[in-house]
Design an enzyme around this catalytic site. Structure first.
Site, short mmCIF file in Angstrom:
data_model
loop_
_atom_site.label_atom_id
_atom_site.label_comp_id
_atom_site.label_asym_id
_atom_site.label_seq_id
_atom_site.Cartn_x
_atom_site.Cartn_y
_atom_site.Cartn_z
N ASP A 71 -3.17 6.59 12.08
CA ASP A 71 -2.38 5.93 11.04
C ASP A 71 -1.06 6.67 10.93
O ASP A 71 -0.98 7.78 10.36
CB ASP A 71 -3.14 5.98 9.71
CG ASP A 71 -2.38 5.30 8.57
OD1 ASP A 71 -1.19 4.97 8.75
OD2 ASP A 71 -2.98 5.13 7.49
N SER B 185 0.81 -1.21 0.00
CA SER B 185 0.00 0.00 0.00
C SER B 185 0.85 1.27 0.00
O SER B 185 0.40 2.32 -0.47
CB SER B 185 -0.94 0.01 1.21
OG SER B 185 -0.21 -0.06 2.42
N HIS C 196 1.01 5.29 6.69
CA HIS C 196 0.83 5.83 5.35
C HIS C 196 1.10 7.34 5.36
O HIS C 196 1.40 7.92 6.41
CB HIS C 196 -0.58 5.50 4.85
CG HIS C 196 -0.83 4.02 4.78
ND1 HIS C 196 -1.42 3.32 5.82
CD2 HIS C 196 -0.55 3.12 3.81
CE1 HIS C 196 -1.50 2.04 5.49
NE2 HIS C 196 -0.97 1.88 4.28
#
Length: 456
Positions: A435, A194, A438
């Site tokens: 998060d 990702s 990312h």
């Protein structure tokens, strides 16, 4: 004269028969050595376990001379196709097995000599709200809800205005048209997890405005997603392959599994997708940080898996990937890049000793040059560096790790779409579901692509 001719004529059929037998034997002998022609004891065509090319084995920092391709064991049945339903019937300790018994010498071993006087990866972040961001989040139709931080409530937009300044030189200014000219008639493919998908989305956002809407298209999200620019006859693609080799996590959406199983000797299913790309950008790291993995060798018939730590599993996968690169990449025709690990910012006391929390609420980069967080695993980085070093000029390293280490402010934290429902307890404590892995866009991955632009 007539009698001699009769005698010679009577010998001709025998000579013809002997000649026919010799030719037939020669053809059959040579056919047995042609790749792709399989016999009773050979693996079936198209099966990952059927790869018999020699493996790049690293001994004392050098490669040994290659030996001819040879089978390392017959496969009685096609290997189990790994998907989310794959299971291990039993698990044993890792046996020490490697993918191939043979070795391969890269066409050019040793460290690639630096071709620049300036180290583009050593520098500092400078606030620049005149030239940055390079695009607007709301103007990119390919933006992911996982990365669209402003859309999901982040109002401190300072993370968008930092540019990377190498020591002693400057990055060439990003130019979308120039980038498309570099890509004209070519396929650029990102392969990985990702984080690599985030870099791919960044590239689409950087490039798409230069293409008229009726000249661009994108395939539906799948294992291989393709953006096409018709007027340049070029594509920018993303292939989901988080462990590089085949695994039960190869579904780009449904891959949250309690047990991670991989074929450590199988890369053909993925390489069949990436082998015809002109420019390849690989990454792998994060998925190896989530505990032990299970190895299911392609010729294993009883579902017996071997368990190995994440770093050990990554080394096996990197070796098989490196073998493919060594045997298939001509640097004059195909460019291959490997992006080093993307750091996380899970513990605030790393950059602010004695503090609690993580990247939540951070608004500025770390100023301490040379800073390293605990999650940047040095042994793994050394292992990856050694594998890449053996490939010489076949691979260009995009060393994004330390420059990204400084950007504790660049993560989505709570400002993204979460795919699972968050309970009241978590919502009451934002740091608990931040998060810190990312990156918001526009942001840090745009710099990764600016660096890629310098090397093309």
């Amino acid at each position: 004269m007539h009698q001699r001719w009769q005698k010679r004529k009577s010998q001709l059929p025998l000579i013809a028969i002997l000649l026919f037998i010799f030719v037939a034997f020669t053809i059959l002998y040579n056919e047995s050595n042609i790749p792709g022609i399989h016999h009773r004891n050979s693996p079936p065509s198209g099966v990952d376990g059927g790869e018999v090319r020699p493996r790049s084995t690293f001994h004392g920092g050098d490669f040994f001379s290659p030996t001819p391709p040879q089978s390392f064991g017959s496969v009685r049945n096609p290997p189990v196709r790994l998907d989310k339903h794959a299971i291990c019937n039993s698990t044993v300790k890792y046996s020490g097995r490697r993918a191939f018994p043979a070795v391969r010498r890269a066409a050019e071993s040793g460290v690639r000599p630096p071709d620049r006087k300036c180290d583009l990866f050593s520098g500092k972040w400078i606030f620049d709200n005149k030239s940055h961001p390079l695009y607007e989040e709301s103007q990119c139709p390919y933006m992911s809800d996982q990365l669209a931080c402003h859309k999901h409530g982040r109002h401190d937009l300072g993370y968008q205005f930092w540019k990377w300044q190498p020591h002693g030189c400057n990055l060439k200014r990003w130019n979308s048209v120039e980038m498309w000219e570099k890509l004209r008639g070519k396929r650029l493919m990102f392969v990985g997890d990702s984080l690599n998908r985030g870099q791919w989305i960044s590239m689409l956002c950087l490039l798409q405005a230069a293409i008229p809407s009726d000249q661009r298209s994108i395939t539906p999200n799948s294992e291989l997603t393709i953006f096409r620019a018709e007027n340049y006859n070029a594509t920018v693609e993303f292939l989901w392959a988080p462990l590089l080799v085949e695994s039960n996590s190869d579904d780009p959406v449904d891959h949250r599994l309690s047990e991670r199983i991989l074929h450590p000797d199988a890369v053909r299913r993925h390489s069949s997708r990436w082998q015809h790309a002109d420019i390849l950008v690989f990454n792998s790291y994060l998925w190896w940080r989530q505990g032990p993995v299970k190895l299911l060798w392609s010729d294993e018939q009883n579902g017996v898996c071997e368990e190995i730590g994440g770093q050990g599993g990554m080394e096996l996968a990197m070796e098989v990937w490196a073998d493919w690169v060594a045997g298939n990449v001509d640097p004059s025709k195909k460019k291959v890049f490997f992006v080093t690990m993307s750091p996380t910012h899970m513990s605030k006391d790393e950059w602010e000793p004695g503090s609690r929390g993580n990247c939540y609420g951070e608004k500025e980069p770390i100023e301490d040059e040379g800073y390293w967080g605990r999650d940047s695993d040095m042994p793994t980085m050394r292992m990856v560096g050694e594998v890449l070093r053996q490939l010489g000029s076949k691979v260009t390293v995009l060393n994004i790790t330390q420059l990204s280490e400084y950007r504790k402010d660049g993560h989505p934290t709570i400002y993204r779409k979460f795919w699972e429902t968050l309970g009241p307890e978590k919502l009451a404590d934002p740091a608990s579901y931040s998060d810190c892995i990312h990156w918001c866009l526009p942001g840090v991955p745009d710099v990764w692509n600016e660096l890629l632009f310098q090397f093309l």
